[in-house]
Design an enzyme around this catalytic site. Structure first.
Site, PDB file in Angstrom:
ATOM      1  N   CYS A 245      -3.395   7.042  24.864  1.00 44.14           N
ATOM      2  CA  CYS A 245      -4.558   8.000  24.432  1.00 44.14           C
ATOM      3  C   CYS A 245      -5.769   7.549  24.233  1.00 44.14           C
ATOM      4  O   CYS A 245      -6.820   8.283  24.248  1.00 44.14           O
ATOM      5  CB  CYS A 245      -3.826   9.061  23.675  1.00 44.14           C
ATOM      6  SG  CYS A 245      -3.843   8.730  22.047  1.00 44.14           S
TER       7      CYS A 245
ATOM      8  N   CYS B 222       1.502   6.219  20.752  1.00 50.35           N
ATOM      9  CA  CYS B 222       1.537   6.170  21.922  1.00 50.35           C
ATOM     10  C   CYS B 222       2.407   4.759  22.717  1.00 50.35           C
ATOM     11  O   CYS B 222       3.268   4.955  23.505  1.00 50.35           O
ATOM     12  CB  CYS B 222       0.258   6.181  23.117  1.00 50.35           C
ATOM     13  SG  CYS B 222      -0.568   7.560  22.322  1.00 50.35           S
TER      14      CYS B 222
ATOM     15  N   ILE C 210     -15.263   2.964 -10.024  1.00 52.31           N
ATOM     16  CA  ILE C 210     -14.706   3.109  -8.581  1.00 52.31           C
ATOM     17  C   ILE C 210     -14.833   1.747  -8.193  1.00 52.31           C
ATOM     18  O   ILE C 210     -15.817   0.999  -8.196  1.00 52.31           O
ATOM     19  CB  ILE C 210     -15.525   4.018  -7.990  1.00 52.31           C
ATOM     20  CG1 ILE C 210     -15.371   5.133  -8.369  1.00 52.31           C
ATOM     21  CG2 ILE C 210     -15.084   3.747  -6.528  1.00 52.31           C
ATOM     22  CD1 ILE C 210     -14.318   5.929  -8.326  1.00 52.31           C
TER      23      ILE C 210
ATOM     24  N   ARG D  65      12.134  -4.794  -3.564  1.00 53.18           N
ATOM     25  CA  ARG D  65      11.726  -3.363  -3.346  1.00 53.18           C
ATOM     26  C   ARG D  65      12.458  -3.028  -2.094  1.00 53.18           C
ATOM     27  O   ARG D  65      12.806  -3.937  -1.210  1.00 53.18           O
ATOM     28  CB  ARG D  65      10.072  -3.388  -2.920  1.00 53.18           C
ATOM     29  CG  ARG D  65       9.509  -3.389  -1.282  1.00 53.18           C
ATOM     30  CD  ARG D  65       8.137  -3.918  -1.652  1.00 53.18           C
ATOM     31  NE  ARG D  65       7.362  -2.540  -1.794  1.00 53.18           N
ATOM     32  CZ  ARG D  65       6.788  -1.863  -0.543  1.00 53.18           C
ATOM     33  NH1 ARG D  65       7.060  -2.140   0.618  1.00 53.18           N
ATOM     34  NH2 ARG D  65       6.206  -0.858  -0.742  1.00 53.18           N
TER      35      ARG D  65
ATOM     36  N   GLU E  18       9.477  10.644  29.641  1.00 50.61           N
ATOM     37  CA  GLU E  18      10.241  11.152  28.394  1.00 50.61           C
ATOM     38  C   GLU E  18      11.359  10.269  28.301  1.00 50.61           C
ATOM     39  O   GLU E  18      11.886  10.175  27.163  1.00 50.61           O
ATOM     40  CB  GLU E  18      10.795  12.543  28.377  1.00 50.61           C
ATOM     41  CG  GLU E  18       9.533  13.554  28.548  1.00 50.61           C
ATOM     42  CD  GLU E  18      10.260  14.855  28.980  1.00 50.61           C
ATOM     43  OE1 GLU E  18      10.452  15.035  30.210  1.00 50.61           O
ATOM     44  OE2 GLU E  18      10.335  15.831  28.029  1.00 50.61           O
TER      45      GLU E  18
HETATM   46  C1  FAD Z   1      -2.927   4.223   2.047  1.00 49.92           C
HETATM   47  C2  FAD Z   1      -2.402   3.725   0.830  1.00 49.92           C
HETATM   48  C3  FAD Z   1      -1.208   2.936   0.704  1.00 49.92           C
HETATM   49  C4  FAD Z   1      -0.894   2.181  -0.366  1.00 49.92           C
HETATM   50  N1  FAD Z   1       0.205   1.627  -0.451  1.00 49.92           N
HETATM   51  C5  FAD Z   1       0.629   0.982  -1.575  1.00 49.92           C
HETATM   52  C6  FAD Z   1       1.719   0.197  -1.909  1.00 49.92           C
HETATM   53  O1  FAD Z   1       2.693   0.117  -0.801  1.00 49.92           O
HETATM   54  N2  FAD Z   1       2.206  -0.203  -2.815  1.00 49.92           N
HETATM   55  C7  FAD Z   1       1.585  -0.226  -3.959  1.00 49.92           C
HETATM   56  O2  FAD Z   1       1.754  -0.665  -5.043  1.00 49.92           O
HETATM   57  N3  FAD Z   1       0.204   0.527  -3.912  1.00 49.92           N
HETATM   58  C8  FAD Z   1      -0.227   1.289  -2.788  1.00 49.92           C
HETATM   59  N4  FAD Z   1      -1.289   1.851  -2.891  1.00 49.92           N
HETATM   60  C9  FAD Z   1      -2.113   2.053  -4.062  1.00 49.92           C
HETATM   61  C10 FAD Z   1      -3.104   0.860  -4.232  1.00 49.92           C
HETATM   62  O3  FAD Z   1      -2.194  -0.187  -4.608  1.00 49.92           O
HETATM   63  C11 FAD Z   1      -3.995   1.367  -5.234  1.00 49.92           C
HETATM   64  O4  FAD Z   1      -4.589   2.598  -5.115  1.00 49.92           O
HETATM   65  C12 FAD Z   1      -4.978   0.339  -5.760  1.00 49.92           C
HETATM   66  O5  FAD Z   1      -4.470  -0.808  -6.175  1.00 49.92           O
HETATM   67  C13 FAD Z   1      -6.053   0.953  -6.732  1.00 49.92           C
HETATM   68  O6  FAD Z   1      -7.110  -0.040  -6.721  1.00 49.92           O
HETATM   69  P1  FAD Z   1      -8.656   0.407  -6.297  1.00 49.92           P
HETATM   70  O7  FAD Z   1      -9.496  -0.638  -6.805  1.00 49.92           O
HETATM   71  O8  FAD Z   1      -8.656   1.070  -5.096  1.00 49.92           O
HETATM   72  O9  FAD Z   1      -8.787   1.504  -7.341  1.00 49.92           O
HETATM   73  P2  FAD Z   1      -9.717   2.791  -7.718  1.00 49.92           P
HETATM   74  O10 FAD Z   1      -9.360   3.765  -6.976  1.00 49.92           O
HETATM   75  O11 FAD Z   1     -11.250   2.212  -7.567  1.00 49.92           O
HETATM   76  O12 FAD Z   1      -9.673   2.924  -9.169  1.00 49.92           O
HETATM   77  C14 FAD Z   1      -8.456   3.393  -9.658  1.00 49.92           C
HETATM   78  C15 FAD Z   1      -8.578   3.465 -11.416  1.00 49.92           C
HETATM   79  O13 FAD Z   1      -8.715   2.219 -11.924  1.00 49.92           O
HETATM   80  C16 FAD Z   1      -9.647   2.496 -12.859  1.00 49.92           C
HETATM   81  N5  FAD Z   1     -10.316   1.040 -12.948  1.00 49.92           N
HETATM   82  C17 FAD Z   1     -10.713   0.349 -11.598  1.00 49.92           C
HETATM   83  N6  FAD Z   1     -11.112  -0.881 -11.989  1.00 49.92           N
HETATM   84  C18 FAD Z   1     -11.121  -1.004 -13.473  1.00 49.92           C
HETATM   85  C19 FAD Z   1     -11.731  -1.782 -14.253  1.00 49.92           C
HETATM   86  N7  FAD Z   1     -12.101  -3.103 -13.938  1.00 49.92           N
HETATM   87  N8  FAD Z   1     -11.612  -1.329 -15.582  1.00 49.92           N
HETATM   88  C20 FAD Z   1     -11.183  -0.516 -15.918  1.00 49.92           C
HETATM   89  N9  FAD Z   1     -10.676   0.683 -15.046  1.00 49.92           N
HETATM   90  C21 FAD Z   1     -10.717   0.082 -13.817  1.00 49.92           C
HETATM   91  C22 FAD Z   1     -10.450   3.454 -12.379  1.00 49.92           C
HETATM   92  O14 FAD Z   1     -11.169   4.007 -13.424  1.00 49.92           O
HETATM   93  C23 FAD Z   1      -9.594   4.379 -11.828  1.00 49.92           C
HETATM   94  O15 FAD Z   1      -9.323   5.297 -12.551  1.00 49.92           O
HETATM   95  C24 FAD Z   1      -1.604   2.562  -1.658  1.00 49.92           C
HETATM   96  C25 FAD Z   1      -3.079   3.190  -1.547  1.00 49.92           C
HETATM   97  C26 FAD Z   1      -3.310   3.984  -0.272  1.00 49.92           C
HETATM   98  C27 FAD Z   1      -4.490   4.342  -0.239  1.00 49.92           C
HETATM   99  S1  FES Z   2      -3.011   4.772  22.251  1.00 47.77           S
HETATM  100 FE1  FES Z   2      -2.467   6.885  21.696  1.00 47.77          FE
HETATM  101  S2  FES Z   2      -2.254   6.449  19.351  1.00 47.77           S
HETATM  102 FE2  FES Z   2      -2.426   4.568  20.150  1.00 47.77          FE
END
Ligand code: FAD
Ligand code: FES
Ligand code: FES
Length: 1330
Positions: free
Chosen positions: A114, A151, A263, A427, A1269
């Protein structure tokens, strides 16, 4: 080429005056991508699907290196990109300039169907190549782990990536070093037809020259090195984004705005803003701040800067483990194991160590290990620096162990492990990669030197409560104990007592999760015992050899395999493309992102966005709809309710907008039209609806049976005398089988653009649908205008799988009413969560069987009952006098015998009416559910007769020309051939013996094999559903425009139609164009479903071309040496335009008699799969699958193999990991990729072989067969292989031979079926909360 965001992100560009952004709109790059750049797709908005992958490049002034990494644009805050270069798929290559080798190879290897996921796939591979121009196959698989494709089944995508590997690994059979071409010759020398294995020609690929990639913008290097950098502030109307210039500045800001989040990757904050309505007036983003990026290694441990992304952490740890002695690196190894499977590559490149540690999700994979490894957190604030332990109290968010609001995490210190110290991470998740853990753990033990006496013990568990929890009391009580079986037994009892999961805990699976708590502990116990033995084999005995395989998780391997198909007859003219593996017509456009989907269509003047308000009750009276607060919000133009429907709001039992009453959670009550989607969505939240619950509320099939609640009458087929036969059989068994539903999870959610026209009440709709006539019908009914005023256009759909047969009509009517009321174009794009909630999916099934059989395995009588959960409405399409529901039920009953002849056979089926959203068509129309019942009783009979299931299948399989239970004659010869070849070519018997040998030697891991035969059907039992039409124009330059009644859903229908037209007109494919499907060129088209798209439209196109060819015949005869361009002339006064028509296969079914020639023909196949299951966790690994599919003569082997592989993987997901979860009140919990797991690249078979088997099918065009299918059901070979493995485990444990079979075989089901001392202990230790 590259889009440079720095230029548009100068400080202050979003001033309070000019900022049209909404709260939280800083939080996704996706809406900022200029509208003419259509490549970056939006599918989930939560970072979970990879459709929006782009490459971010940053210059590091310290190392002077450029860092390229993949990110999911939907979670990238636009302001965080200051100073970065962003490359979207358009920057990689384009049809207008030059396509990139990644795009070319993905297209030519048939890695796109797709095309909705394709730009994301391109970006993941491209980014990998920017860092590793000659990647390893493992790197390719790792890079694709965060990209979902619904797909293809991933095999061709991986294969396209592998063409960049140092030595071509594409055709090497795993480990053997043998080329698949050698295999080909050996396998097929005895056969008449020559078999091919090459679906593409590598020689056609342009070479990949990494030196030709665009350079990083020099001005960004200058910016990064600028010594006079300043703090950056972006101000919005309600939010302010501040990027500090250095660490002091950050501390200053943290003091001024202590509540402001920091962030970094935004992977925790972003989803909270989007899905949990979190609001922050200020954000501080030190992303890129040099002081947060460092690795400091000492003799005792390593300190890693908080800014390191998890991918950088991974690299740093790999480096450390390569430098340090093994005993010091146990914590790092444990972290590395989890870093490989944590999310996908994009999230690992965005999420940071600091963000991970501080956000402390309860499912965190790293925190339990860091805590077990005694890590500490280095904090900094204006007050100074301090250290806090990353321990249980910190993880449990105890206030005194927390960081203060003005503090920032500077780094995390991880000490080296020591000699008598063991650390492990464990895990289990629904899917091996890119899925939150169901339970995870970090554990460590320190012994008194030279002994096995516990000095220190730590156990941390994730996903067992609202935070990661520490089993500290248990650990305390075990200090001083010896590491032996008695200690383990006490530890299990204690930890079960200490960690309480309440029965109503979020996420459910309470008993399973409790079992995992001790199963993971047992794994750790074994690992440590093994470790102790390695250190001193004399003092510490080793674990039993049979337990060794319990120690390791399943490895992630790069898939391999062979695809075989009949070569084209050498006498066929070279120009004739029929039978060749022709690339999908839009493949290159898919991979460059230039293929236009509805959401990619440029904005239309005055257009409005629609957001839905859906019912939160399963069955209730609507007392009040208060829209005043919503209407008062900025940008809101109108709220549309049932009152606004000018025509019929309740058409043929389908309600467009709920009126007076709601009958399911997710029913559309009203919609909000506003100038932006953000405004519409914000206002939708403000609509207040008051309900009064009504009785009964029926959610499950069992409840429906109790209430006698059905949507239609019973369908039945019967042959022989079932009751009489039961009297003369050796044995009778009875059983029940539950098969749960399935979400379509097409990558492009339902999207509609409804444009009201100025004149004559005309309405134009652009949408991805499988059934335009139905949309036209519903819109006409809702607007009360004739159908000739409504034009539906479908260029392509980003996947459909049955989910776009009936639902687009409802959504089309809803949008058309909004367009009519507001008088403005309406863009209606369902968010993933809304789409999953409103449109529902495959019908769950309860199957009951009573089987009479002889001791030798011959089945004499079968009495089958099917009950499906139809939901709240019949899912009608009145235009064809039918409903999706009826079709599903009919197909299920008609196909219920599958490949087996049972002389006395009865099958009855009835759809239940419940208060769930109306379930609908889904690939296979009921066959994939219904047939599980058949295979289940075959397995049960085998068990009773001490035969293998394959022997019982063989005994009862149709062997000669016969009549089905509904009395249709057929010849099962291709079925026999597929079955025989499948067993022989896969060395089934030898591998079965090897698996038995493996099982004898391994107590906690078991292998299972299963083969399933298939007799599937194509087309509809009612003749007039099978009709099709085409319109072919020849233009005076010789170019040809083909239109037909089928919709392109990714299945390659248009590609095949071009092949047909090319053969019929005897002109090259390049002369032929196929633009779109629309109701103005071909009217009253049937649905594109039931595997018959190419069959019936092919006949119609063929018919049109033959008419035109006949008209041109006199001209050609006059000038036989002329060319096509010369023959196509105006001067002869010949109409160069015609319709073509196919009346349809003459099928019939008399339901009163229960007999008829219901189907034009059958498709046969067989598959065999081998799995290994981990009895302690319930995880499984698919080791190998072989599919033999009767394709008759394949018009396009690449398309057909793609359909088979894609359907198989979709089926495999259905039978194993895809699990919809509802509350008892009928609320769907699983509403996105976080909660609903479709297979990723790591789930597909490690070895995946597909062979197209040749047969005759004169009834269909070019003797082909419809294969869209059929592969779906073959996925059940994985389900039955899992059951085979579970049966082996149960046999060894002395448990009953037969056990209840249900689908999907999730990790939970597998673990809880492999009953052992741990499951027993959990059932015994049921503790009340303290
Ligand atoms: C699609 C998806 C899949 C995921 N799968 C997993 C998984 O399988 N296993 C797992 O363990 N995790 C998983 N996660 C979670 C991911 O590990 C955490 O969201 C990530 O580690 C957070 O880090 P960040 O830098 O993005 O934090 P941010 O979103 O940027 O910040 C998170 C928080 O931390 C604080 N912060 C950040 N840095 C600092 C700092 N230096 N000092 C003080 N405070 C701070 C911020 O204030 C905020 O409150 C997943 C997330 C997503 C979106
Ligand atoms: S080609 Fe359709 S989702 Fe990958
Ligand atoms: S749309 Fe961004 S990951 Fe799905």
């Amino acid at each position: 080429m590259c889009k440079k965001w720095n230029s548009s992100l100068k400080q202050g560009i979003f001033s309070p005056e000019n900022d049209s952004l909404q709260p939280g709109s800083f939080f996704s790059l996706t809406p900022f991508l200029p509208v003419h750049l259509t490549g970056t797709k939006y599918s989930c908005g939560s970072g979970g699907c990879g459709a929006c992958t782009v490459m971010v490049s940053r210059y590091d002034p310290k190392t002077k290196k450029i860092h390229h990494y993949p990110v999911t644009a939907c979670l990238v805050p636009i302001c965080s990109l200051h100073g970065a270069a962003v490359t979207t798929v358009e920057g990689v290559g384009s049809i207008k300039t030059r396509i990139h080798p990644v795009q070319e190879r993905l297209a030519k290897c048939h890695g796109t169907q797709c095309g909705f996921c394709s730009p994301g796939m391109v970006m993941s591979i491209y980014t990998l190549l920017r860092n590793h121009p000659e990647p390893t196959p493992e790197q390719i698989t790792e890079a694709l782990g965060g990209n979902l494709c619904r797909c293809t089944g991933y095999r061709p995508i991986v294969e396209s990536g592998k063409t960049f590997c140092a030595e071509s690994t594409v055709c090497q059979m795993k480990g053997s070093g043998k080329c698949c071409m050698d295999q080909e010759e050996k396998s097929f020398t005895s056969r008449q037809e020559k078999m091919c294995t090459k679906l593409y020609n590598e020689d056609e690929f342009q070479p990949f020259d990494p030196t030709q990639e665009p350079i990083f913008p020099p001005e960004l290097i200058r910016m990064a090195e600028d010594p006079n950098k300043r703090r950056l502030t972006f101000r919005g109307k309600r939010t302010t984004w501040i990027t500090p210039v250095n660490l002091n500045d950050l501390l200053e800001l943290k003091t001024s705005f202590p509540e402001a989040p920091i962030i970094m990757g935004n992977t925790a904050v972003g989803p909270s803003i989007k899905f949990r309505d979190e609001f922050h007036p200020v954000f501080i983003s030190p992303l890129g701040l040099q002081e947060l990026y460092f690795v400091d290694s000492t003799d005792d441990g390593v300190t890693i800067g908080a800014g390191y992304s998890l991918a950088q952490l991974n690299d740093a740890l790999h480096f450390i483990v390569s430098e340090q002695p093994k005993e010091k690196t146990k914590t790092y190894h444990a972290l590395l194991k989890h870093l490989r499977t944590l999310a996908g590559a994009q999230i690992r490149n965005m999420a940071t160590l600091g963000g991970h540690v501080v956000s402390r999700p309860n499912y965190s994979d790293l925190n339990p290990i860091l805590a077990a490894g005694n890590a500490t957190i280095n904090l900094i604030s204006k007050e100074g620096k301090r250290q806090i332990p990353l321990d249980g109290r910190f993880l449990e968010k105890s206030p005194e162990a927390n960081l203060k609001s003005e503090e920032t995490v500077l780094s995390v210190y991880i000490p080296h492990s020591t000699q008598w110290h063991f650390v492990s991470g464990l895990r289990i998740a629904q899917r091996q990669e890119n899925a939150f853990a169901i339970v995870n753990a970090g554990m460590s033990v320190k012994f008194e030197d030279g002994t096995d006496t516990i000095k220190e013990l730590q156990m941390f568990y994730g996903s067992v409560g609202p935070t990661v929890v520490s089993a500290s009391k248990t650990c305390q009580q075990l200090i001083g104990r010896k590491w032996n079986d008695q200690m383990l037994s006490d530890a299990c009892r204690l930890v079960l007592d200490e960690i309480y999961i309440p029965p109503d805990a979020e996420g459910g699976m309470v008993e399973y999760r409790r079992t995992l708590i001790i199963s993971l502990l047992f794994k750790f116990y074994l690992k440590v015992r093994r470790g102790l033995n390695k250190m001193d084999p004399h003092k510490f005995p080793d674990i039993p050899e049979k337990f060794v395989s319990a120690l390791e998780d399943f490895p992630i391997e790069t898939p391999q395999g062979i695809q075989m198909f009949q070569c084209v007859d050498p006498h066929q003219p070279p120009q004739d493309p029929v039978g060749h593996p022709v690339m999908h017509q839009s493949a290159i456009k898919h991979t460059t992102g230039e293929a236009v989907f509805v959401d990619d269509m440029p904005p239309i003047s005055q257009e409005l966005f629609l957001a839905v308000v859906t019912s939160t009750r399963a069955h209730a009276k609507i007392i009040l709809i208060d829209t005043s607060a919503a209407l008062a919000l900025p940008g809101v133009v109108d709220v549309i309710t049932a009152e606004d429907v000018p025509g019929d709001n309740s058409y043929q039992g389908e309600i467009f907008y709920a009126q007076n009453e709601v009958i399911c959670v997710g029913q559309i009550v009203c919609t909000v039209a506003a100038d932006t989607y953000a405004h519409a969505k914000e206002a939708a939240k403000k609509v207040r609806i008051v309900y009064e619950d009504l009785e009964p509320r029926i959610i499950t099939i069992e409840q429906a049976l109790e209430h006698n609640s059905f949507l239609s009458a019973e369908k039945k087929i019967e042959q022989g005398d079932v009751e009489q036969a039961f009297k003369y059989v050796d044995q009778i068994i009875e059983g029940k089988v539950h098969v749960e539903g399935q979400e379509h999870f097409y990558m492009e959610t339902q999207t509609i653009l409804a444009i009201p026209q100025e004149e004559d009440k005309e309405m134009v709709l652009h949408l991805g649908t499988q059934f335009q006539t139905h949309v036209q019908e519903y819109v006409a009914a809702a607007l009360n205008i004739p159908r000739n005023r409504i034009a539906c256009h479908t260029k392509r759909a980003g996947g459909a799988f049955g989910g776009k047969v009936s639902k687009p009509a409802l959504l089309g009517a809803v949008s058309a009413v909004a367009a009519k009321k507001t008088g403005r174009p309406i863009r209606f794009i369902l968010e993933r969560g809304d789409d999953m909630l409103i449109t529902a999916g495959r019908h769950p099934l309860l199957g009951k069987y009573k089987i009479g059989f002889m001791n030798n395995g011959v089945i004499k009588a079968a009495d089958i009952e099917y009950y499906i959960n139809g939901g709240c409405s019949p899912d009608d399409y009145h235009c064809l006098c039918c409903s999706a529901l009826t079709q599903v039920m009919e197909f299920m009953v008609l196909r219920s015998e599958n490949a087996y002849y049972i002389p006395n056979f009865r099958c009855r089926g009835r759809p239940c009416k419940t208060n769930l959203p109306s379930n609908t068509a889904f690939r296979g129309f009921g066959f994939p559910q219904g047939i599980v019942v058949g295979e289940a009783y075959i397995t049960a009979v085998a068990s009773q007769c001490d035969l293998t299931p394959e022997q019982v299948k063989e005994i009862n399989m149709y062997k000669r020309t016969s009549r089905t239970a509904h009395k249709q004659t057929f010849n099962p010869e291709p079925l026999r051939r597929c079955w025989k070849e499948c067993l022989e070519k896969s060395s089934f018997s030898a591998r079965k013996l090897a698996a038995e040998e493996f099982n004898k030697k391994n107590y906690w891991k078991k292998r299972g094999l299963a083969a399933v035969p298939m007799k599937f059907t194509v087309g509809m039992p009612t003749a007039f559903y099978n009709q099709a039409a085409a319109l072919v124009h020849i233009y005076l330059d010789g170019s040809v425009l083909v239109s037909h009644s089928g919709c392109e859903l990714g299945q390659g229908l248009h590609t095949k139609m071009i092949q047909v037209a090319s053969r019929e007109l005897n002109i090259p494919e390049s002369y032929i164009h196929l633009s779109e499907t629309n109701t103005t060129t071909v009217s009253n088209a049937t649905f594109t479903a039931g595997s018959m798209g190419a069959d019936i439209n092919g006949k119609a196109v063929q018919n049109a071309c033959q008419i035109l060819k006949a008209r041109l015949e006199p001209v050609i005869r006059k000038n036989p040496r002329g060319t096509w361009e010369v023959w196509v002339t105006y001067k002869e006064s010949i109409s160069l335009s015609t319709t073509g028509y196919f009346k349809g296969y003459q099928t019939n079914m008399d339901w009163k008699k229960g007999e008829g020639n219901a189907f034009p023909y059958f498709v046969y196949g067989a598959s065999c799969s081998e799995v290994e299951v981990d009895c302690l966790t319930g995880a499984h690994k698919l080791l190998r699958t072989d599919i033999f599919m009767d394709a008759a003569f394949s018009i396009n082997p690449a398309v057909d193999i793609g359909q088979i592989e894609g359907a198989f993987v979709q089926g495999m997901g259905f039978y194993t990991i895809e699990e919809l979860k509802y509350s008892p009140e009928g609320v769907l919990y699983s509403r996105g990729p976080d909660d609903y797991k479709i297979p990723t690249v790591t789930e597909i078979p490690e070895e995946f072989n597909v062979t197209l088997v040749h047969s005759q099918n004169p009834i269909a065009i070019y003797s082909s067969k419809g294969l869209g299918e059929a592969g779906m059901f073959l996925g059940s070979s994985v389900l039955f292989a899992i059951y085979d493995a579970m049966a082996a485990a149960r046999r060894e444990r002395g448990l009953t031979k037969t056990f209840t079979l249900s689908s999907p075989a999730t990790p939970e089901l597998i673990r809880m079926t492999c009953v052992d001392q741990f499951t027993d202990m959990v059932r015994l230790v049921r503790r009340a909360p303290c």
